[in-house]
Design a protein around this motif. Structure first.
Motif, PDB file in Angstrom:
ATOM      1  N   ASP A  52     -20.823 -36.672  -2.598  1.00 42.88           N
ATOM      2  CA  ASP A  52     -19.536 -35.989  -2.446  1.00 42.88           C
ATOM      3  C   ASP A  52     -19.731 -34.480  -2.357  1.00 42.88           C
ATOM      4  O   ASP A  52     -19.084 -33.803  -1.561  1.00 42.88           O
ATOM      5  CB  ASP A  52     -18.605 -36.325  -3.611  1.00 42.88           C
ATOM      6  N   LEU A  53     -20.635 -33.954  -3.162  1.00 46.79           N
ATOM      7  CA  LEU A  53     -20.903 -32.520  -3.147  1.00 46.79           C
ATOM      8  C   LEU A  53     -21.506 -32.083  -1.814  1.00 46.79           C
ATOM      9  O   LEU A  53     -21.133 -31.044  -1.265  1.00 46.79           O
ATOM     10  CB  LEU A  53     -21.857 -32.162  -4.294  1.00 46.79           C
ATOM     11  N   LEU A  54     -22.390 -32.901  -1.264  1.00 46.76           N
ATOM     12  CA  LEU A  54     -22.981 -32.570   0.031  1.00 46.76           C
ATOM     13  C   LEU A  54     -21.965 -32.670   1.167  1.00 46.76           C
ATOM     14  O   LEU A  54     -22.026 -31.899   2.117  1.00 46.76           O
ATOM     15  CB  LEU A  54     -24.180 -33.478   0.311  1.00 46.76           C
ATOM     16  N   VAL A  55     -21.030 -33.602   1.063  1.00 43.68           N
ATOM     17  CA  VAL A  55     -19.982 -33.714   2.089  1.00 43.68           C
ATOM     18  C   VAL A  55     -19.078 -32.484   2.026  1.00 43.68           C
ATOM     19  O   VAL A  55     -18.697 -31.926   3.057  1.00 43.68           O
ATOM     20  CB  VAL A  55     -19.170 -35.017   1.899  1.00 43.68           C
ATOM     21  N   GLU A  56     -18.751 -32.042   0.821  1.00 41.88           N
ATOM     22  CA  GLU A  56     -17.876 -30.884   0.665  1.00 41.88           C
ATOM     23  C   GLU A  56     -18.578 -29.580   1.050  1.00 41.88           C
ATOM     24  O   GLU A  56     -17.956 -28.652   1.543  1.00 41.88           O
ATOM     25  CB  GLU A  56     -17.390 -30.783  -0.782  1.00 41.88           C
ATOM     26  N   ASN A  57     -19.895 -29.505   0.803  1.00 39.83           N
ATOM     27  CA  ASN A  57     -20.673 -28.294   1.067  1.00 39.83           C
ATOM     28  C   ASN A  57     -21.902 -28.640   1.900  1.00 39.83           C
ATOM     29  O   ASN A  57     -23.007 -28.755   1.384  1.00 39.83           O
ATOM     30  CB  ASN A  57     -21.118 -27.634  -0.246  1.00 39.83           C
ATOM     31  N   PRO A  58     -21.756 -28.808   3.197  1.00 40.74           N
ATOM     32  CA  PRO A  58     -22.895 -29.238   4.023  1.00 40.74           C
ATOM     33  C   PRO A  58     -24.005 -28.197   4.102  1.00 40.74           C
ATOM     34  O   PRO A  58     -25.157 -28.535   4.353  1.00 40.74           O
ATOM     35  CB  PRO A  58     -22.280 -29.488   5.403  1.00 40.74           C
TER      36      PRO A  58
END
Length: 61
Positions: A52-58
């Motif tokens: 989820d963190l990677l999706v929000e902050n690519p």
């Protein structure tokens, strides 16, 4: 009164009596059983949070 020899003898008896009365402290810890069944659940949660963190902050890495 007391002679020097008597005084030394009394001091010796007092020293032996004091040494014989030293307290003993013992600490006993009962064995603790821990059942660690958290590993898989914690890893899944962390993996989901990381995704989820990677999706929000690519551009994070």
């Amino acid at each position: 009164m007391f002679s020097k020899r008597d005084l030394i003898g009394v001091c010796g008896v007092i020293a032996l009596t004091a040494a014989a009365c030293t307290p003993t402290v013992r600490l006993e810890v009962a064995p603790i059983q821990i059942y660690a069944k958290l590993d898989a659940d914690v890893r899944v949660r962390l993996d989901r949070e990381l995704q989820d963190l990677l999706v929000e902050n690519p551009n994070l890495f």
